[in-house]
Design a protein around this motif. Structure first.
Motif, PDB file in Angstrom:
ATOM      1  N   ARG A 113       0.851  -1.188   0.000  1.00  0.00           N
ATOM      2  CA  ARG A 113       0.000   0.000   0.000  1.00  0.00           C
ATOM      3  C   ARG A 113       0.891   1.245   0.000  1.00  0.00           C
ATOM      4  N   HIS A 114       0.611   2.119  -0.945  1.00  0.00           N
ATOM      5  CA  HIS A 114       1.276   3.417  -0.992  1.00  0.00           C
ATOM      6  C   HIS A 114       0.175   4.466  -0.891  1.00  0.00           C
ATOM      7  N   LEU A 115       0.125   5.161   0.257  1.00  0.00           N
ATOM      8  CA  LEU A 115      -1.009   6.037   0.558  1.00  0.00           C
ATOM      9  C   LEU A 115      -0.553   7.467   0.797  1.00  0.00           C
ATOM     10  N   ARG A 116      -1.443   8.379   0.509  1.00  0.00           N
ATOM     11  CA  ARG A 116      -1.229   9.803   0.823  1.00  0.00           C
ATOM     12  C   ARG A 116      -2.435  10.236   1.650  1.00  0.00           C
ATOM     13  N   ILE A 117      -2.213  10.553   2.912  1.00  0.00           N
ATOM     14  CA  ILE A 117      -3.303  10.889   3.827  1.00  0.00           C
ATOM     15  C   ILE A 117      -3.070  12.295   4.375  1.00  0.00           C
ATOM     16  N   GLU A 128      -3.482   4.429  11.255  1.00  0.00           N
ATOM     17  CA  GLU A 128      -3.506   2.974  11.401  1.00  0.00           C
ATOM     18  C   GLU A 128      -4.867   2.412  10.975  1.00  0.00           C
ATOM     19  N   ASP A 129      -5.946   3.050  11.428  1.00  0.00           N
ATOM     20  CA  ASP A 129      -7.292   2.599  11.052  1.00  0.00           C
ATOM     21  C   ASP A 129      -7.503   2.688   9.545  1.00  0.00           C
ATOM     22  N   TYR A 130      -6.985   3.756   8.944  1.00  0.00           N
ATOM     23  CA  TYR A 130      -7.170   3.923   7.506  1.00  0.00           C
ATOM     24  C   TYR A 130      -6.393   2.859   6.726  1.00  0.00           C
ATOM     25  N   ILE A 131      -5.180   2.554   7.177  1.00  0.00           N
ATOM     26  CA  ILE A 131      -4.396   1.517   6.506  1.00  0.00           C
ATOM     27  C   ILE A 131      -5.162   0.202   6.509  1.00  0.00           C
ATOM     28  N   ARG A 132      -5.701  -0.151   7.666  1.00  0.00           N
ATOM     29  CA  ARG A 132      -6.426  -1.421   7.778  1.00  0.00           C
ATOM     30  C   ARG A 132      -7.692  -1.422   6.921  1.00  0.00           C
ATOM     31  N   SER A 133      -8.300  -0.240   6.770  1.00  0.00           N
ATOM     32  CA  SER A 133      -9.521  -0.168   5.957  1.00  0.00           C
ATOM     33  C   SER A 133      -9.234  -0.418   4.482  1.00  0.00           C
ATOM     34  N   THR A 134      -7.966  -0.275   4.070  1.00  0.00           N
ATOM     35  CA  THR A 134      -7.609  -0.527   2.669  1.00  0.00           C
ATOM     36  C   THR A 134      -7.267  -1.995   2.419  1.00  0.00           C
ATOM     37  N   VAL A 144      -3.534 -10.182   8.675  1.00  0.00           N
ATOM     38  CA  VAL A 144      -2.634  -9.221   8.053  1.00  0.00           C
ATOM     39  C   VAL A 144      -1.481  -8.972   9.019  1.00  0.00           C
ATOM     40  N   ASN A 145      -0.259  -9.225   8.564  1.00  0.00           N
ATOM     41  CA  ASN A 145       0.926  -8.981   9.390  1.00  0.00           C
ATOM     42  C   ASN A 145       1.872  -8.071   8.623  1.00  0.00           C
ATOM     43  N   TYR A 146       2.136  -6.895   9.210  1.00  0.00           N
ATOM     44  CA  TYR A 146       3.027  -5.945   8.553  1.00  0.00           C
ATOM     45  C   TYR A 146       4.467  -6.452   8.595  1.00  0.00           C
TER      46      TYR A 146
END
Length: 353
Positions: free
Chosen positions: A189-193, A258-264, A271-273
């Protein structure tokens, strides 16, 4: 100019900001002026002295202040930027503490007045199920003060890169056998928040947890700062600048990131980072004054401090707990649970006792 006091053009009395009407009001003759349409002495002074760097550098130093109405000495500690004369009640905005970097960018005016705040607090006390009866019934408000608390409102740009190992587990039956199928995935995941106006209080006098519990503030009602909004209220300077409080702002948004990452990553069983990198940068920081009613309440020889959002009426604070009520509540819950178990036993054919 050191002290600004807003005088009524009709009768000469000291005027104060009325949060209900949103006007600068005179308590003597009833005159009301639109704050956006009257000259701001602080803005005019700022314009006239911007080229005098030596003067501006010393404007925030402690000084002796005198009330413009009665001449009495105004007692204010070094963090105070607006106060009220303790002798005649006139408002006093300490102009030299609101110049340069100490001048707020925006202000959220009060919309709840003192009487409404007091009534709301008393009602809140009465609604406490586990507070002592005396605390709910007694009128023990020692003091209540409307204070503009300094906040930094951060705009944070967060670049997030996450690598994780995930699984999807499917259980199915064929014939006489049950099968468990596990599929493995590499997830990227590559995110911009972006978060706008993350509030961090900047006054050492205020309890951080107490201030956090007052959120959210209605930022859509923010006004460009004008000093008449402070008339009749207290205001504080910030103790720490935007760079010093930036780490706290970053920590504040971490759970939301953290919540947003999991929502994706929906649909996975586990899921293990394996790698997670969050690069948070400050895009903006506004110095704002936000409205808070601060209440001090005496009970059982102790002083309790509560805070109320001056726009929404949200109250934060920790009231005393009645151990007798806690015990009664526990006994009541235990009795109901026991009765429910007995009824279930009886309905299934067992003895009630």
């Amino acid at each position: 100019m050191h002290v600004i006091d807003y005088k009524c053009q009709s009768c000469g009395s000291s005027m104060t900001f009325n949060g209900v009407s949103g006007m600068l009001s005179c308590g003597s003759c009833g005159r009301a002026d639109n704050i956006e349409q009257i000259p701001d002495p602080l803005q005019e002074s700022n314009t006239n002295t911007t080229t005098n760097t030596t003067t501006n550098a010393n404007r925030n130093e402690a000084a002796q202040y005198s009330c413009n109405s009665c001449g009495a000495a105004i007692v204010a500690d070094e963090e105070t930027s607006a106060t009220v004369c303790s002798f005649c009640g006139s408002s006093a905005v300490l102009a030299n503490r609101l110049w340069g970097r100490l001048q707020p960018t925006v202000v959220l005016p009060f919309s709840i007045n003192r009487d409404t705040a007091t009534k709301a607090f008393r009602k809140w006390c009465r609604n406490g199920l586990l507070t002592p009866k005396g605390f709910m019934a007694a009128d023990r408000i020692k003091s209540i003060a409307g204070m503009y608390v300094p906040f930094w409102l951060y705009g944070l740009d967060n670049k997030v890169n996450v690598t994780a190992r995930a699984t999807k587990v499917r259980i199915y039956t064929q014939g006489d056998y049950q099968y468990t199928e596990t599929s493995h995935f590499e997830v990227y995941r590559h995110l911009r928040i972006n978060y706008n106006r993350v509030p961090i209080d900047a006054s050492n006098k205020m309890n951080d947890k107490l201030m956090d519990m007052l959120e959210p503030f209605p930022y859509e009602r923010l006004k460009n700062f004008r000093s008449p909004y402070l008339a009749g209220f207290y205001a504080e300077k910030y103790n720490e600048n935007e760079e010093q409080l930036l780490p706290r702002a970053k920590r504040k948004v971490e759970p939301f990131i953290e919540d947003y990452i999991r929502s994706t990553m929906p649909g996975y069983t586990t899921v293990n980072y394996t790698d997670k990198r969050i690069d948070s940068r400050m895009e903006a920081a506004e110095f704002a004054l936000l409205p808070v009613w601060v209440l001090h309440y005496d009970y059982d020889k102790l002083e309790h401090t509560f805070a109320m959002n001056g726009q929404t009426g949200t109250i934060s604070g920790k009231p005393p707990i009645s151990m007798g009520k806690v015990a009664a509540w526990f006994v009541g819950i235990s009795g109901v649970s026991l009765l429910a178990l007995k009824c279930i036993s009886w309905s299934m054919g067992g003895g009630f006792w």
